[in-house]
Design an enzyme around this catalytic site. Structure first.
Site, PDB file in Angstrom:
ATOM      1  N   SER A 101      25.468 -37.160  10.620  1.00  0.00           N
ATOM      2  CA  SER A 101      24.574 -36.145  10.062  1.00  0.00           C
ATOM      3  C   SER A 101      24.485 -36.259   8.543  1.00  0.00           C
ATOM      4  CB  SER A 101      25.068 -34.741  10.421  1.00  0.00           C
ATOM      5  OG  SER A 101      25.113 -34.579  11.811  1.00  0.00           O
TER       6      SER A 101
HETATM    7  N1  SAM Z   1      29.322 -34.885  14.122  1.00  0.00           N
HETATM    8  C1  SAM Z   1      28.921 -36.271  14.056  1.00  0.00           C
HETATM    9  C2  SAM Z   1      29.452 -36.979  12.852  1.00  0.00           C
HETATM   10  O1  SAM Z   1      30.130 -36.361  12.036  1.00  0.00           O
HETATM   11  O2  SAM Z   1      29.193 -38.183  12.756  1.00  0.00           O
HETATM   12  C3  SAM Z   1      27.434 -36.447  14.152  1.00  0.00           C
HETATM   13  C4  SAM Z   1      26.949 -36.158  15.495  1.00  0.00           C
HETATM   14  S1  SAM Z   1      25.477 -36.956  15.995  1.00  0.00           S
HETATM   15  C5  SAM Z   1      24.283 -36.147  15.022  1.00  0.00           C
HETATM   16  C6  SAM Z   1      25.382 -36.174  17.595  1.00  0.00           C
HETATM   17  C7  SAM Z   1      26.394 -36.682  18.597  1.00  0.00           C
HETATM   18  O3  SAM Z   1      26.375 -35.825  19.737  1.00  0.00           O
HETATM   19  C8  SAM Z   1      26.102 -38.084  19.103  1.00  0.00           C
HETATM   20  O4  SAM Z   1      27.200 -38.909  18.878  1.00  0.00           O
HETATM   21  C9  SAM Z   1      25.838 -37.881  20.592  1.00  0.00           C
HETATM   22  O5  SAM Z   1      26.272 -38.961  21.403  1.00  0.00           O
HETATM   23  C10 SAM Z   1      26.647 -36.616  20.866  1.00  0.00           C
HETATM   24  N2  SAM Z   1      26.265 -35.861  22.058  1.00  0.00           N
HETATM   25  C11 SAM Z   1      25.029 -35.644  22.574  1.00  0.00           C
HETATM   26  N3  SAM Z   1      25.129 -34.888  23.687  1.00  0.00           N
HETATM   27  C12 SAM Z   1      26.453 -34.619  23.876  1.00  0.00           C
HETATM   28  C13 SAM Z   1      27.197 -33.895  24.847  1.00  0.00           C
HETATM   29  N4  SAM Z   1      26.638 -33.274  25.884  1.00  0.00           N
HETATM   30  N5  SAM Z   1      28.536 -33.829  24.705  1.00  0.00           N
HETATM   31  C14 SAM Z   1      29.166 -34.459  23.681  1.00  0.00           C
HETATM   32  N6  SAM Z   1      28.516 -35.171  22.738  1.00  0.00           N
HETATM   33  C15 SAM Z   1      27.177 -35.243  22.836  1.00  0.00           C
END
Ligand code: SAM
Length: 216
Positions: free
Chosen positions: A64
């Site tokens: 992000s």
């Molecule tokens: N917090 C992260 C960082 O500091 O790098 C950024 C997160 S990224 C914007 C969103 C993440 O949510 C992705 O890695 C994606 O695979 C994960 N994601 C999407 N749906 C999800 C779910 N149901 N459970 C867990 N993770 C999920």
């Protein structure tokens, strides 16, 4: 992994930029000033680590934008020893920020490759945390309830399990909307059956995919 004077200087500038954009919480700014964001990037893209931008981390996902991390973390009102559940580990950067702020972090990621690489990196950096591979729309019942919950992917609705796993008095920060734009919500659990919802600013996240999220 080297954290050079140049990196530290770039980080200091990023913190100033975030302050100018309205981030006030000193503990959030301090954590962002402390965690080397470039460690969470592929070496090739090191030079982009201190831009206030989201960036690809592989697997079609992103780390992000620093402003978004700071905004969500500020709204979460993290206190030392808070039990915080993060949904969407991604690169592990947000988890590192929370740990630096003294939170006990539980983080869930649905992509196995990212789950493994982020866990490995956070361990290498000496952080203590609990990292789980799975569908975060179901929360993480095993360690519930949580003082705070932060969702770092865009949800179509607030997953019921997450509200259920929040302590009474706890706060959840979650972006909810369609696949182009989401409204950030701050949800305070008032009692076992009631919540107070506040609408905040709009953001654009990758989708929260799962049983109580978007379907693929
Ligand atoms: N917090 C992260 C960082 O500091 O790098 C950024 C997160 S990224 C914007 C969103 C993440 O949510 C992705 O890695 C994606 O695979 C994960 N994601 C999407 N749906 C999800 C779910 N149901 N459970 C867990 N993770 C999920």
């Amino acid at each position: 992994m080297i954290d050079s004077y140049k990196d530290k200087g770039a980080r200091k500038k990023l913190v100033e930029e975030l302050e100018n954009k309205g981030i006030k919480d000193r503990s959030v700014l301090h954590a962002i000033g402390k965690v080397p964001r470039h460690f969470f990037f592929n070496k090739t893209f090191h030079s982009h680590a201190y831009e206030d931008k989201a960036f690809p981390i592989g697997e079609g996902q992103t780390i992000s934008q620093p402003y978004t991390v700071a905004y969500q973390t500020q709204m979460l009102q993290v206190e030392k020893n808070d039990k915080v559940l993060e949904i969407g580990t991604g690169s592990g950067y947000q988890a590192a920020i929370l740990i630096e702020m003294g939170a006990k972090v539980f983080t869930v990621e649905r992509n196995e490759t990212l789950h493994k690489s982020a866990s490995k990196l956070l361990e290498k950096l000496g952080y203590k945390f609990t990292s789980v591979y799975g569908d975060g729309t179901k929360g993480l019942e095993k360690y519930a309830p949580y003082d705070k919950i932060i969702v770092t992917a865009g949800a179509p609705v607030v997953p019921k399990a997450l509200t259920d796993q929040l302590k009474i008095g706890g706060i959840m920060i979650i972006p909810v909307g369609n696949n182009k734009i989401q409204r950030m919500y701050s949800i305070i659990k008032k009692s076992a059956a009631s919540v107070e919802k506040m609408e905040l600013d709009t953001f654009t996240f990758v989708p929260l995919i799962g049983e109580d999220g978007w379907k693929i």
